[in-house]
Scaffold this motif. Sequence first.
Motif, short mmCIF file in Angstrom:
data_model
loop_
_atom_site.label_atom_id
_atom_site.label_comp_id
_atom_site.label_asym_id
_atom_site.label_seq_id
_atom_site.Cartn_x
_atom_site.Cartn_y
_atom_site.Cartn_z
N GLN A 178 -20.02 -11.59 30.74
CA GLN A 178 -19.20 -10.73 29.59
C GLN A 178 -18.84 -12.10 28.79
OE1 GLN A 178 -18.43 -7.94 29.41
NE2 GLN A 178 -19.79 -7.38 31.17
N SER A 179 -19.22 -13.24 28.92
CA SER A 179 -19.21 -14.54 27.91
C SER A 179 -20.57 -15.55 27.45
CB SER A 179 -18.04 -15.80 28.51
OG SER A 179 -18.89 -16.29 29.12
N ALA A 180 -21.49 -15.23 27.89
CA ALA A 180 -22.47 -16.26 27.77
C ALA A 180 -23.28 -15.01 26.29
CB ALA A 180 -23.96 -16.54 29.23
N GLY A 181 -23.79 -15.93 25.32
CA GLY A 181 -23.91 -15.02 24.08
C GLY A 181 -22.44 -15.04 23.33
N ALA A 182 -22.13 -14.30 23.84
CA ALA A 182 -20.74 -13.64 22.62
C ALA A 182 -19.92 -14.96 22.27
CB ALA A 182 -20.18 -12.92 23.76
N SER A 202 -24.67 -10.07 26.70
CA SER A 202 -25.67 -10.47 25.52
C SER A 202 -25.85 -12.10 25.23
CB SER A 202 -23.52 -11.74 25.08
OG SER A 202 -22.47 -10.33 25.44
N LEU A 203 -26.64 -11.60 25.55
CA LEU A 203 -28.01 -12.67 25.59
C LEU A 203 -28.71 -12.69 25.30
CD1 LEU A 203 -27.70 -15.32 28.60
CD2 LEU A 203 -27.14 -15.95 26.47
N LEU A 204 -28.54 -10.82 25.31
CA LEU A 204 -29.17 -10.29 24.25
C LEU A 204 -31.16 -9.60 24.97
CD1 LEU A 204 -28.71 -11.14 20.81
CD2 LEU A 204 -28.24 -9.53 21.95
N GLY A 205 -31.55 -10.52 26.40
CA GLY A 205 -32.80 -10.09 26.82
C GLY A 205 -32.66 -9.01 28.00
N PRO A 206 -34.22 -8.59 28.25
CA PRO A 206 -34.42 -7.70 28.86
C PRO A 206 -33.31 -7.28 30.36
CG PRO A 206 -35.87 -9.03 29.10
CD PRO A 206 -35.22 -9.68 27.98
N GLU A 270 -28.37 -17.18 15.19
CA GLU A 270 -27.41 -17.45 14.07
C GLU A 270 -26.17 -17.92 14.53
OE1 GLU A 270 -27.38 -13.18 12.76
OE2 GLU A 270 -28.91 -14.27 12.65
N GLY A 271 -26.52 -18.66 15.63
CA GLY A 271 -25.11 -19.54 16.12
C GLY A 271 -23.69 -18.68 16.90
N VAL A 272 -23.34 -18.91 17.81
CA VAL A 272 -22.99 -18.28 18.76
C VAL A 272 -21.31 -18.09 18.28
CG1 VAL A 272 -21.56 -18.44 21.33
CG2 VAL A 272 -24.36 -19.05 21.53
N SER A 273 -21.16 -18.99 17.57
CA SER A 273 -19.45 -19.06 16.99
C SER A 273 -19.95 -17.36 15.94
CB SER A 273 -19.47 -20.28 16.87
OG SER A 273 -18.94 -21.13 16.93
N ARG A 278 -18.20 -12.70 13.74
CA ARG A 278 -18.22 -10.84 13.60
C ARG A 278 -17.38 -10.19 14.76
NH1 ARG A 278 -23.48 -13.36 12.26
NH2 ARG A 278 -24.24 -11.77 14.36
N GLU A 279 -17.97 -10.29 15.73
CA GLU A 279 -17.57 -9.36 16.49
C GLU A 279 -16.19 -9.52 16.94
OE1 GLU A 279 -21.97 -9.37 19.63
OE2 GLU A 279 -19.87 -10.36 20.24
N MET A 280 -15.56 -10.55 16.71
CA MET A 280 -14.07 -10.92 16.15
C MET A 280 -13.51 -10.03 15.77
SD MET A 280 -11.57 -13.49 17.28
CE MET A 280 -12.17 -14.38 15.27
#
Length: 384
Positions: A178-182, A202-206, A270-273, A278-280
């Motif tokens: 739930q954290s990697a990429g987010a 959140s790594l946005l892969g398949p 995009e940058g993880v931060s 944006r999501e926060m």
Amino acid sequence: MKVYLDNSATTYPKPEEVYTSVYNYMKNIGANPGRGGYANALEGDRIIFNCREALMSLFNFNSLENVIFTSNITQSLNIILKSIVKDGWHIITSSVEHNSVIRPLFSLKETKNIEVDILQCSKDGLINVDEFKKAIKPNTKLVVLNHASNVIGTIQPLEEIGKICKAHNIYFVIDSAQSAGAIPVDFSKLNCNALAFTGHKSLLGPQGIGGFLIDDDLNKEASPFIEGGTGSISQSTIQPDFLPDKFESGTLNAPGISGLLAGIKYIMNEGVSAIKEREMELCQQFIDGLSSIDSVEIYGFKDASLRTPTISINSSKINNAELGFILDREFGIMARTGLHCSPLAHQTIGTFPVGTLRFSIGPFNDKKDIDYALYAVNSILKRM
């Protein structure tokens, strides 16, 4: 109108580059990496190599061959746990873990002479570091924890826990589903020995691609878990003991790895931060809006900075399964109901066995999606 708010299960949509990359591999490359010396097979090798490098960069890791690919994070956690745990070990985990940690540990208890302590978290799903320290015993050899809850998004104080583990010579394994990429995930700062990841969240892969990073210390404890063809030392009847081949038997999901590479490139551009910020903001907007509805209970912290954008709710007016059904059928809003493969977490927050209605925001949601979801929840509950 269709609004997808189930990104904790799998992110959707993906960046366009991810679709293109998977299709391109299957259509124009096609070969099995590591199994041939011709041009297409070598192109597959390059993509695998580049994805390992991208994962190293994303997670601040320093050993290319110690980046292992699997089918998903559940397989990764099973491989790590079942290849390292020895008789006599005391293991600490928490009461908000996913079944991909809890079930392997309970299975190991049946076959090995081990102790497993499940550290009780607060109702907000947070580990108490002082209680964690008290749980350590002379034979504590392993701690395995998620970075963030898949039910209520609570981010755990893993840097502090990692320092404690290192000081006590305890192996530390992290579930980063739930954290990697987010949110930023730094292997070095977390002081972990292994970090399991999945590609499709959140790594946005398949779907169908995951893996883990493992340091040399923990690798020395590990035995091969799945044995078979590796493309290396094929004359031997014994599984290779060097990485990554030690853990990578059989054909890798090269199209999936190609898609994962595209997803990681998108995230790093995009940058993880920036993604987190944006999501926060959307998460806080949603929490604030839900908080104004009298019949709705929100679980976990109300401050979006303390969580990933995963929001679980229940209403005193309607069962969460029915509410989720109406949201989908009448409003086109896709969210998840039930126990989310994490029954102990629901016991912790007081929602077992009914579960929750879970909304999870992704990088392609926007303010209009949140406004619409709040309107839909309000509209349904006003009729009840």
